[in-house]
Scaffold this motif. Structure first.
Motif, mmCIF file in Angstrom:
data_model
loop_
_atom_site.group_PDB
_atom_site.id
_atom_site.type_symbol
_atom_site.label_atom_id
_atom_site.label_comp_id
_atom_site.label_asym_id
_atom_site.label_seq_id
_atom_site.Cartn_x
_atom_site.Cartn_y
_atom_site.Cartn_z
ATOM 1 N N ILE A 132 -13.413 64.086 122.707
ATOM 2 C CA ILE A 132 -13.147 62.659 121.442
ATOM 3 C C ILE A 132 -11.589 62.510 122.369
ATOM 4 O O ILE A 132 -11.009 63.751 121.701
ATOM 5 C CB ILE A 132 -13.348 63.063 120.475
ATOM 6 N N PRO A 133 -11.325 61.614 123.012
ATOM 7 C CA PRO A 133 -9.867 61.917 123.182
ATOM 8 C C PRO A 133 -8.939 61.748 122.212
ATOM 9 O O PRO A 133 -9.138 61.542 120.768
ATOM 10 C CB PRO A 133 -9.694 59.900 123.274
ATOM 11 N N ILE A 134 -7.802 63.070 122.633
ATOM 12 C CA ILE A 134 -6.772 62.446 122.060
ATOM 13 C C ILE A 134 -6.539 61.799 120.533
ATOM 14 O O ILE A 134 -6.048 61.725 119.405
ATOM 15 C CB ILE A 134 -5.673 63.802 122.016
ATOM 16 N N ASN A 135 -6.085 60.715 121.865
ATOM 17 C CA ASN A 135 -5.479 59.464 120.804
ATOM 18 C C ASN A 135 -6.804 59.012 119.983
ATOM 19 O O ASN A 135 -5.668 57.601 119.728
ATOM 20 C CB ASN A 135 -5.326 58.364 121.837
ATOM 21 N N LYS A 136 -7.244 58.915 120.180
ATOM 22 C CA LYS A 136 -8.977 58.258 119.585
ATOM 23 C C LYS A 136 -9.061 59.206 118.122
ATOM 24 O O LYS A 136 -10.010 59.285 118.012
ATOM 25 C CB LYS A 136 -10.281 57.986 119.888
ATOM 26 N N GLY A 137 -8.187 60.456 118.179
ATOM 27 C CA GLY A 137 -8.286 61.307 116.582
ATOM 28 C C GLY A 137 -9.297 62.636 116.933
ATOM 29 O O GLY A 137 -9.641 63.525 116.272
ATOM 30 N N GLY A 138 -9.028 63.065 118.680
ATOM 31 C CA GLY A 138 -10.092 63.998 118.871
ATOM 32 C C GLY A 138 -8.944 65.105 118.837
ATOM 33 O O GLY A 138 -7.233 65.132 118.901
ATOM 34 N N HIS A 139 -9.635 66.623 118.447
ATOM 35 C CA HIS A 139 -8.770 67.264 118.539
ATOM 36 C C HIS A 139 -8.221 67.918 119.828
ATOM 37 O O HIS A 139 -9.399 68.315 120.648
ATOM 38 C CB HIS A 139 -9.668 68.765 117.493
ATOM 39 N N PRO A 140 -6.960 68.396 119.942
ATOM 40 C CA PRO A 140 -6.531 68.295 121.408
ATOM 41 C C PRO A 140 -7.550 70.182 121.429
ATOM 42 O O PRO A 140 -7.450 70.711 123.118
ATOM 43 C CB PRO A 140 -4.774 69.008 120.900
ATOM 44 N N SER A 141 -7.222 71.443 120.975
ATOM 45 C CA SER A 141 -7.992 72.388 121.348
ATOM 46 C C SER A 141 -8.899 73.631 120.499
ATOM 47 O O SER A 141 -8.860 73.565 120.731
ATOM 48 C CB SER A 141 -6.230 73.672 121.140
ATOM 49 N N ASP A 142 -10.069 72.221 119.817
ATOM 50 C CA ASP A 142 -11.140 72.296 119.252
ATOM 51 C C ASP A 142 -12.235 72.730 120.127
ATOM 52 O O ASP A 142 -11.877 71.488 121.108
ATOM 53 C CB ASP A 142 -11.405 72.477 117.731
ATOM 54 N N ILE A 143 -12.291 74.130 121.161
ATOM 55 C CA ILE A 143 -13.706 74.156 121.824
ATOM 56 C C ILE A 143 -14.850 73.525 121.108
ATOM 57 O O ILE A 143 -15.744 72.663 122.102
ATOM 58 C CB ILE A 143 -14.364 75.508 121.836
ATOM 59 N N SER A 144 -15.412 72.519 120.262
ATOM 60 C CA SER A 144 -16.635 71.587 119.914
ATOM 61 C C SER A 144 -16.405 70.400 120.298
ATOM 62 O O SER A 144 -17.167 69.611 120.858
ATOM 63 C CB SER A 144 -16.531 70.979 118.221
ATOM 64 N N ASN A 145 -14.915 70.553 120.629
ATOM 65 C CA ASN A 145 -14.736 69.049 121.217
ATOM 66 C C ASN A 145 -14.088 68.955 123.131
ATOM 67 O O ASN A 145 -13.186 67.600 123.726
ATOM 68 C CB ASN A 145 -12.601 67.993 120.484
ATOM 69 N N LEU A 146 -13.607 70.119 123.036
ATOM 70 C CA LEU A 146 -14.042 70.686 124.985
ATOM 71 C C LEU A 146 -14.605 70.573 125.861
ATOM 72 O O LEU A 146 -16.183 70.775 125.462
ATOM 73 C CB LEU A 146 -13.058 71.561 125.059
ATOM 74 N N GLN A 147 -14.438 69.722 126.774
ATOM 75 C CA GLN A 147 -15.860 70.383 127.607
ATOM 76 C C GLN A 147 -15.572 70.038 129.305
ATOM 77 O O GLN A 147 -14.807 69.740 129.504
ATOM 78 C CB GLN A 147 -17.293 69.432 128.194
ATOM 79 N N LEU A 148 -16.705 71.041 130.022
ATOM 80 C CA LEU A 148 -16.490 70.845 132.176
ATOM 81 C C LEU A 148 -16.612 69.446 132.134
ATOM 82 O O LEU A 148 -17.598 69.169 131.967
ATOM 83 C CB LEU A 148 -17.159 71.866 131.614
ATOM 84 N N ALA A 149 -15.614 68.752 133.035
ATOM 85 C CA ALA A 149 -16.633 67.740 134.149
ATOM 86 C C ALA A 149 -15.497 68.075 134.418
ATOM 87 O O ALA A 149 -14.264 68.857 135.473
ATOM 88 C CB ALA A 149 -15.065 66.934 133.268
ATOM 89 N N HIS A 150 -15.591 67.033 136.072
ATOM 90 C CA HIS A 150 -14.982 66.668 137.307
ATOM 91 C C HIS A 150 -13.970 65.797 137.250
ATOM 92 O O HIS A 150 -13.801 65.053 136.181
ATOM 93 C CB HIS A 150 -16.322 66.121 138.535
ATOM 94 N N TRP A 151 -13.229 66.128 138.217
ATOM 95 C CA TRP A 151 -12.098 65.429 137.627
ATOM 96 C C TRP A 151 -11.895 64.450 138.100
ATOM 97 O O TRP A 151 -11.218 63.300 136.901
ATOM 98 C CB TRP A 151 -10.938 66.071 138.927
ATOM 99 N N THR A 152 -13.245 63.983 139.290
ATOM 100 C CA THR A 152 -12.937 62.259 139.478
ATOM 101 C C THR A 152 -13.919 61.058 137.707
ATOM 102 O O THR A 152 -13.542 60.409 137.326
ATOM 103 C CB THR A 152 -14.060 61.825 140.534
ATOM 104 N N CYS A 153 -15.049 62.230 137.887
ATOM 105 C CA CYS A 153 -15.102 61.325 135.799
ATOM 106 C C CYS A 153 -14.352 61.299 134.951
ATOM 107 O O CYS A 153 -14.313 60.493 134.178
ATOM 108 C CB CYS A 153 -16.701 62.522 135.666
ATOM 109 N N ASN A 154 -13.906 62.391 134.623
ATOM 110 C CA ASN A 154 -12.478 62.442 133.785
ATOM 111 C C ASN A 154 -11.910 61.254 133.721
ATOM 112 O O ASN A 154 -11.083 60.430 132.890
ATOM 113 C CB ASN A 154 -11.983 63.766 134.027
ATOM 114 N N ARG A 155 -11.339 61.457 134.911
ATOM 115 C CA ARG A 155 -10.220 59.598 135.385
ATOM 116 C C ARG A 155 -10.951 58.555 134.845
ATOM 117 O O ARG A 155 -10.859 57.567 134.217
ATOM 118 C CB ARG A 155 -9.693 59.752 136.783
#
Length: 111
Positions: A55-78
């Motif tokens: 959940i993006p930070i600007n949409k209310g996602g937590h900036p550092s909570d591990i449950s809001n973080l996942q591994l991704a490819h750079w291009t997929c993330n972009r």
């Protein structure tokens, strides 16, 4: 001057860096496309590993909570950018036989 995001400063930065190490050590597939991530690739390779905020930070996602973080490819993330994706909903399981397909016309059945 542009304001730094919460995951790039202060206490959130320390927690983000700690959780980033955990994710890089424990996850192997892109949370966006589902394909394997080669952790030996380095930026600016488009398939290099990055940490994505589910959940993006600007949409209310937590900036550092591990449950809001996942591994991704750079291009997929972009490509995902700050969009929200609905998680695929699992089909409800039928617990009775009322919703089974009708295989016989019971109105014509004579016992």
């Amino acid at each position: 001057m542009a304001e730094l995001r919460a995951d790039r400063q202060g206490a959130h930065r320390v927690a983000f860096d700690k959780n980033k190490k955990i994710i890089l050590a424990t996850q192997n597939t892109c949370g966006i496309c589902g394909r394997p991530v080669d952790k030996h690739l380095k930026a600016p390779d488009p398939m290099s590993p990055v940490i994505d905020h589910i959940i993006p930070i600007n949409k209310g996602g937590h900036p550092s909570d591990i449950s809001n973080l996942q591994l991704a490819h750079w291009t997929c993330n972009r490509q995902k950018s700050d969009k929200l994706f609905k998680q695929p909903q699992e089909e409800p399981k039928v617990l009775g036989n009322r919703n089974l397909p009708q295989m016989m016309n019971w109105a014509m059945y004579r016992g």
